[in-house]
Design an enzyme around this catalytic site. Structure first.
Site, PDB file in Angstrom:
ATOM      1  N   HIS A 123       0.867  -1.189   0.000  1.00 24.14           N
ATOM      2  CA  HIS A 123       0.000   0.000   0.000  1.00 24.14           C
ATOM      3  C   HIS A 123       0.900   1.234   0.000  1.00 24.14           C
ATOM      4  O   HIS A 123       2.026   1.190   0.508  1.00 24.14           O
ATOM      5  CB  HIS A 123      -0.828  -0.059   1.283  1.00 24.14           C
ATOM      6  CG  HIS A 123      -1.876   0.988   1.428  1.00 24.14           C
ATOM      7  ND1 HIS A 123      -1.596   2.246   1.891  1.00 24.14           N
ATOM      8  CD2 HIS A 123      -3.211   0.963   1.200  1.00 24.14           C
ATOM      9  CE1 HIS A 123      -2.718   2.945   1.953  1.00 24.14           C
ATOM     10  NE2 HIS A 123      -3.720   2.198   1.531  1.00 24.14           N
ATOM     11  N   ASP A 200       3.382  -4.576   7.930  1.00 23.62           N
ATOM     12  CA  ASP A 200       2.174  -3.764   7.808  1.00 23.62           C
ATOM     13  C   ASP A 200       0.988  -4.703   8.028  1.00 23.62           C
ATOM     14  O   ASP A 200       0.638  -5.496   7.154  1.00 23.62           O
ATOM     15  CB  ASP A 200       2.142  -3.130   6.412  1.00 23.62           C
ATOM     16  CG  ASP A 200       0.830  -2.403   6.142  1.00 23.62           C
ATOM     17  OD1 ASP A 200      -0.105  -2.515   6.968  1.00 23.62           O
ATOM     18  OD2 ASP A 200       0.724  -1.749   5.094  1.00 23.62           O
ATOM     19  N   GLN A 203      -4.151  -5.068   6.956  1.00 25.34           N
ATOM     20  CA  GLN A 203      -5.120  -6.057   6.456  1.00 25.34           C
ATOM     21  C   GLN A 203      -4.957  -7.404   7.139  1.00 25.34           C
ATOM     22  O   GLN A 203      -5.736  -8.313   6.874  1.00 25.34           O
ATOM     23  CB  GLN A 203      -4.966  -6.234   4.931  1.00 25.34           C
ATOM     24  CG  GLN A 203      -5.186  -4.980   4.123  1.00 25.34           C
ATOM     25  CD  GLN A 203      -6.634  -4.482   4.174  1.00 25.34           C
ATOM     26  OE1 GLN A 203      -7.549  -5.184   4.629  1.00 25.34           O
ATOM     27  NE2 GLN A 203      -6.853  -3.266   3.726  1.00 25.34           N
ATOM     28  N   LYS A 226     -10.223  -0.702  10.804  1.00 25.90           N
ATOM     29  CA  LYS A 226     -10.427  -1.844   9.913  1.00 25.90           C
ATOM     30  C   LYS A 226     -10.751  -3.109  10.704  1.00 25.90           C
ATOM     31  O   LYS A 226     -10.926  -4.169  10.130  1.00 25.90           O
ATOM     32  CB  LYS A 226      -9.168  -2.093   9.083  1.00 25.90           C
ATOM     33  CG  LYS A 226      -8.851  -0.991   8.074  1.00 25.90           C
ATOM     34  CD  LYS A 226      -7.710  -1.416   7.187  1.00 25.90           C
ATOM     35  CE  LYS A 226      -6.990  -0.274   6.533  1.00 25.90           C
ATOM     36  NZ  LYS A 226      -7.689   0.291   5.388  1.00 25.90           N
ATOM     37  N   CYS A 365      -4.935   2.659  -3.481  1.00 28.51           N
ATOM     38  CA  CYS A 365      -3.652   3.110  -2.899  1.00 28.51           C
ATOM     39  C   CYS A 365      -2.533   2.103  -3.148  1.00 28.51           C
ATOM     40  O   CYS A 365      -1.679   1.875  -2.273  1.00 28.51           O
ATOM     41  CB  CYS A 365      -3.781   3.402  -1.414  1.00 28.51           C
ATOM     42  SG  CYS A 365      -4.959   4.690  -1.060  1.00 28.51           S
TER      43      CYS A 365
HETATM   44  N1  7TS Z   1      -1.560  -0.776   4.650  1.00 27.52           N
HETATM   45  C1  7TS Z   1      -2.478  -1.531   4.028  1.00 27.52           C
HETATM   46  C2  7TS Z   1      -2.113  -2.895   3.567  1.00 27.52           C
HETATM   47  C3  7TS Z   1      -3.755  -1.014   3.833  1.00 27.52           C
HETATM   48  O1  7TS Z   1      -4.668  -1.758   3.213  1.00 27.52           O
HETATM   49  C4  7TS Z   1      -4.070   0.290   4.292  1.00 27.52           C
HETATM   50  C5  7TS Z   1      -5.409   0.940   4.055  1.00 27.52           C
HETATM   51  C6  7TS Z   1      -3.074   1.011   4.961  1.00 27.52           C
HETATM   52  C7  7TS Z   1      -1.834   0.449   5.123  1.00 27.52           C
HETATM   53  C8  7TS Z   1      -3.324   2.372   5.519  1.00 27.52           C
HETATM   54  O2  7TS Z   1      -4.203   2.308   6.569  1.00 27.52           O
HETATM   55  P1  7TS Z   1      -4.705   3.663   7.268  1.00 27.52           P
HETATM   56  O3  7TS Z   1      -5.653   3.205   8.310  1.00 27.52           O
HETATM   57  O4  7TS Z   1      -3.501   4.316   7.815  1.00 27.52           O
HETATM   58  O5  7TS Z   1      -5.348   4.473   6.193  1.00 27.52           O
HETATM   59  N2  7TS Z   1      -6.105   0.404   2.970  1.00 27.52           N
HETATM   60  C9  7TS Z   1      -7.198   0.942   2.398  1.00 27.52           C
HETATM   61  C10 7TS Z   1      -7.841   0.311   1.349  1.00 27.52           C
HETATM   62  O6  7TS Z   1      -7.500  -0.765   0.869  1.00 27.52           O
HETATM   63  N3  7TS Z   1      -8.892   1.057   0.966  1.00 27.52           N
HETATM   64  O7  7TS Z   1      -8.922   2.156   1.747  1.00 27.52           O
HETATM   65  C11 7TS Z   1      -7.874   2.082   2.639  1.00 27.52           C
END
Ligand code: 7TS
Length: 410
Positions: A123, A200, A203, A226, A365
């Site tokens: 991501h 990371d 997910q 999430k 992303c």
């Molecule tokens: N890493 C992964 C693998 C992700 O899927 C996401 C967010 C992030 C980092 C960042 O997370 P945040 O909470 O800091 O924003 N992924 C997604 C997505 O797949 N659609 O919207 C956000």
């Protein structure tokens, strides 16, 4: 224990909504999940009954708020099997957790000629902070490639892992391909050459049982929103010895021990990395989300998703003109990204919305990954603990209907 899906669904009030006069089918949990009643109730109770700032008041309300906020840290520590609560730093989200490591550990430990090893399925949150660091320090980014069916090319790992690699940063699960990465194996091989490993878990942690001691990683980043918790709260797990050696991230209240006019000393872990008034009620909400997931059992959550996604993959793959990204069901979690006929993902997402179905369209992303796969955008359905095989049927039917409406059927 198998999930009692009807009971789980009854915990999520939003699932009763109608969208365009159709029952909501929420297939965008990879972006952010919905929240169950116990989380909503814990947050409301915190605001109604014991709200005050934390870590400072000697009065009862502040003590109660501090107690609930810090109890959430204990819950998170136990959820990921951290050795100690000091290893759990609250951040805003995964992105901030990764930036914290890049700005503190990274600036202190990455120099000219050093390498940071990432994968092609990261991501943007696990790419851009390292680009900024590499540019500032004269370091270099190298990427472990993915295969055409969306797995990591593990046979290339040893070629890339040499003594120049100081950090390996890898996702636990791709937010586009659904691929579950072999993080334990990567950690073992990276540690053998002395590299530090950041996982990371954005997910991974919401969907799979996670044990940081078993994985062996040095850092793990994830987001509350999430995993049934609120937005505005995330976690950086770090091995205590590493966190102790790192300079602070943001300066301000709470993160200090003593402040003089020209110098200061730092608070103990974990507060050294938590400057300013934290997301108090969000932290309490995350604690309730952890209780909720533990009550169901992460093995049961993961098994439910595996089953639902396996069914969805079969159902969608049977549609003519369907290209599903990523590996077969046994190697993936709850994410199914696809292209369908030559329909633009935004058109498709719009037509699905008219059927009450929420999916995401775009590059999610992960632009470098889309480029690697020769695509600009995909449509993504992501499944979580409250989704059912019947919803996958509805998705397949709605896709066929969309194709008919756009004159792309057959
Ligand atoms: N890493 C992964 C693998 C992700 O899927 C996401 C967010 C992030 C980092 C960042 O997370 P945040 O909470 O800091 O924003 N992924 C997604 C997505 O797949 N659609 O919207 C956000």
């Amino acid at each position: 224990m198998k999930l009692d899906i009807e009971r789980v669904r009854a915990d999520f009030p939003i699932l009763l909504r109608q969208i365009h006069d159709k029952p909501l089918i929420f297939l965008d949990s990879a972006a952010s999940s919905q929240k169950p009643l116990p989380v909503l109730q814990a947050m409301e109770a915190a605001y109604r009954q014991c709200y005050a700032n934390v870590h400072r008041g000697v009065y009862t309300l502040s003590e109660e708020a501090t107690c609930s906020y810090e109890a959430a840290r204990d819950k998170v520590a136990s959820f990921i099997n951290a050795r100690a609560r000091e290893e759990v730093i609250f951040t805003r989200n995964t992105t901030e957790a990764i930036n914290l490591v890049a700005y503190t550990w990274g600036r202190a430990n990455i120099g000219p000629g050093d390498r940071i090893l990432l994968t092609e399925m990261e991501h943007h949150s696990n790419i851009v902070p390292w680009q900024v660091l590499a540019q500032e320090r004269g370091a270099e980014l190298v990427y472990l490639p993915v295969t055409d069916d969306g797995r990591l090319q593990m046979d290339r790992l040893d070629d890339l892992l040499d003594e120049r690699v100081k950090l390996v940063a890898v996702t636990m699960m791709s937010n586009v391909l659904g691929t579950i990465t072999p993080v334990r194996e990567i950690v073992r091989r990276a540690h053998a050459i002395g590299a530090v490993v950041l996982v990371d878990g954005a997910q991974g942690v919401p969907h799979l049982p996670v044990d940081v001691q078993d994985i062996g990683c040095d850092f793990l980043a994830f987001s509350g929103h999430k995993m049934c918790g609120p937005s505005g709260i995330g976690v950086l797990y770090g091995r205590e010895a590493l966190l102790e050696g790192m300079p602070p991230f943001l300066g301000g209240g709470d993160m200090i021990r003593r402040v003089e006019l020209h110098r200061s000393t730092w608070n103990d872990l974990p507060w050294k990395f938590e400057a300013g008034t934290p997301a108090i009620v969000e932290g309490i909400g995350l604690g309730a989300a952890v209780d909720y997931l533990e009550g169901l059992g992460m093995e049961a959550v993961a098994a439910h998703e595996r089953e639902t996604v396996a069914y969805a993959l079969e159902r969608l793959a049977a549609l003519p003109g369907m290209r599903i990204l990523g590996p077969p069901a046994e190697a993936r979690g709850g994410v199914v990204a696809f292209t369908f006929r030559d329909i633009h993902p935004h058109d498709l997402a719009h037509l699905l919305d008219l059927e009450g179905i929420a999916v995401r369209a775009g590059h999610h992303c992960a632009q470098p990954l889309h480029k690697r796969l020769g695509l600009v955008a995909t449509t993504r359905a992501s499944f979580y603990l409250y989704n059912t095989p019947q919803e996958a049927d509805r998705l397949a039917e709605a896709l066929e209907k969309a194709a008919r409406i756009l004159g792309k059927a057959g």
